[in-house]
Design an enzyme around this catalytic site. Sequence first.
Site, short mmCIF file in Angstrom:
data_model
loop_
_atom_site.label_atom_id
_atom_site.label_comp_id
_atom_site.label_asym_id
_atom_site.label_seq_id
_atom_site.Cartn_x
_atom_site.Cartn_y
_atom_site.Cartn_z
N ALA A 123 0.93 -1.37 0.08
CA ALA A 123 -0.20 -0.07 -0.01
C ALA A 123 0.89 1.20 0.10
CB ALA A 123 -0.91 -0.11 1.20
N GLY A 340 -6.10 -10.19 -37.75
CA GLY A 340 -6.90 -9.52 -38.61
C GLY A 340 -8.16 -9.22 -37.73
N GLU A 364 4.03 -0.63 -10.98
CA GLU A 364 5.01 -0.57 -10.43
C GLU A 364 6.22 0.30 -11.13
OE1 GLU A 364 6.75 -4.16 -9.01
OE2 GLU A 364 4.66 -4.93 -8.70
N1 COS Z 1 17.11 1.97 -3.54
C1 COS Z 1 17.60 2.54 -2.34
N2 COS Z 1 17.33 3.65 -2.22
C2 COS Z 1 16.59 4.38 -3.22
C3 COS Z 1 16.26 3.86 -4.46
C4 COS Z 1 16.56 2.71 -4.25
N3 COS Z 1 16.25 1.94 -5.53
N4 COS Z 1 15.74 4.73 -5.44
C5 COS Z 1 15.81 6.02 -4.47
N5 COS Z 1 16.31 5.72 -3.15
C6 COS Z 1 16.64 6.73 -2.16
C7 COS Z 1 17.57 7.96 -2.61
O1 COS Z 1 18.93 7.50 -2.71
C8 COS Z 1 17.27 8.88 -1.65
O2 COS Z 1 17.75 8.90 -0.56
P1 COS Z 1 18.72 10.14 0.32
O3 COS Z 1 17.82 11.04 0.34
O4 COS Z 1 19.04 9.39 1.31
O5 COS Z 1 19.80 10.34 -0.92
C9 COS Z 1 15.50 8.65 -1.57
O6 COS Z 1 15.13 7.26 -1.60
C10 COS Z 1 14.49 9.58 -2.09
O7 COS Z 1 14.79 9.43 -3.48
P2 COS Z 1 14.63 10.42 -4.57
O8 COS Z 1 15.25 11.56 -4.21
O9 COS Z 1 15.26 9.95 -5.94
O10 COS Z 1 13.07 10.42 -4.70
P3 COS Z 1 12.15 11.17 -5.48
O11 COS Z 1 10.92 11.70 -4.73
O12 COS Z 1 12.67 12.10 -6.53
O13 COS Z 1 11.21 9.95 -6.53
C11 COS Z 1 10.81 8.36 -8.18
C12 COS Z 1 11.93 8.95 -7.00
C13 COS Z 1 10.48 9.08 -9.10
C14 COS Z 1 11.75 7.17 -8.88
C15 COS Z 1 9.91 7.54 -7.10
O14 COS Z 1 9.03 8.31 -6.58
C16 COS Z 1 9.42 6.46 -7.80
O15 COS Z 1 9.92 5.37 -8.05
N6 COS Z 1 7.96 6.70 -8.10
C17 COS Z 1 7.21 5.61 -8.75
C18 COS Z 1 6.41 5.06 -7.77
C19 COS Z 1 6.05 3.50 -8.24
O16 COS Z 1 6.53 2.92 -8.92
N7 COS Z 1 4.69 3.53 -8.00
C20 COS Z 1 4.18 2.13 -8.28
C21 COS Z 1 3.06 1.77 -6.99
S1 COS Z 1 3.32 0.17 -6.38
S2 COS Z 1 2.54 -0.83 -7.82
#
Ligand code: COS
Length: 383
Positions: A123, A340, A364
């Site tokens: 969630a 088709g 995801e």
């Molecule tokens: N493994 C470990 N840590 C991670 C990581 C990973 N794969 N990806 C990011 N982090 C960490 C970062 O290092 C950062 O830590 P620090 O602040 O200590 O440096 C923290 O998490 C925040 O990361 P970031 O600044 O990249 O966060 P953002 O808010 O910019 O978001 C995205 C990153 C957009 C990539 C993320 O929000 C995302 O994956 N969104 C999609 C969500 C998703 O897949 N939803 C599907 C729902 S489930 S079906």
Amino acid sequence: MIRDQSTLDALLDSVGRFVRERLVPAEEEVAETDSIPTAIVDEMRTLGLFGLTIPETYGGLELTMEEEARVMIELGKTSPAFRSVIGTTVGIGSQGILIDGTDEQKAQYLPRMASGEIVASFALTEPEAGSDAASLRTTAVRDGDHYVVNGTKRFITNAPQADVFTLMARTDPADKGASGVSAFIVDARSSGISLGRKDRKMGQRGAHTCDVIFENCRVPAANLIGLQEGRGFKTAMKVLEKGRIHIAAVCVGVARRILDDTLRYAMERRQFGQPIAQFQLVQAMLADSQTEVYAAECMVIDAARRRDDGLNVSTEASCAKLFASEMCGRVADRGVQVFGGAGYIADYGIERFYRDVRLFRLYEGTSQIQQLVIARNMIRAAG
Ligand code: COS
């Protein structure tokens, strides 16, 4: 990494047989009734499918990422709704506990997940927080030895069946970003939890999503994953990173199935006095699909092996998910084209796959989120 080839071959063989003999014949019934027969879910338990990724100490099969990917490619060769039955329990619902939970939390929950006694669900997404997951608003406020949770989660896969949620909620209201988020294990029967009505989806009937609403739901502080606040967003990202390789493998399996069906149809269907598979324009579509399925499979296996080797696979997991999910959409689209007019008619099954696979490019992490992760990693590495 494959630990023992003959053990894996035996597992792949039984999953393959299960798919061909039990799941494929039930595809239409599942699409009609929007539910998976209980007997099939029971057989999945018996096969150990709920415990694929859970360590042997907790009763699971402890598959490596490569082994898991290979099993998902096999299980993918049928309606994706079947994979969804076990998907959240082997994947995003359990992995947060496995990766960041305490030994007590693992011992309490993982054995029952591995046996399929309880279904786990993930969630994270909210009405106002989808791709921007770090902006989630659900709150968890400490009150003695509990947290009080309030908020709404959206599109939660397997919520109607779930016994346990891995929940991401904000424990630090002053911190609006990622570091204010914590992860919890929440019993789905807790008071203060209610479910919205099942979402009416474009496809994947038999797999269910709905809203999960938390109203003053009291969660024991002992259920804070890792017993540390502020780590929940990173837990979610680690879980999703693994999940992206898993979904990419499913895409390869479904695409392979669609292509097999397409090839068979092209060899049977006759026009202008010969099977349409003899026509070069049809051959081009078959060949493009074959090439792309092969490319995606190579990416998935490579990303999985790198993860098994302990490497950082943030980029490779997103590349595999991006390519495999987009590839699967193109393979399904070409499948409809080769069929088709029949491709547009429900009786042939191909239009159902066409609708089912559309979700792969969304959940995801959308394709655009994968692009963003890949490019960010490139820029960071170059800088
Ligand atoms: N493994 C470990 N840590 C991670 C990581 C990973 N794969 N990806 C990011 N982090 C960490 C970062 O290092 C950062 O830590 P620090 O602040 O200590 O440096 C923290 O998490 C925040 O990361 P970031 O600044 O990249 O966060 P953002 O808010 O910019 O978001 C995205 C990153 C957009 C990539 C993320 O929000 C995302 O994956 N969104 C999609 C969500 C998703 O897949 N939803 C599907 C729902 S489930 S079906």
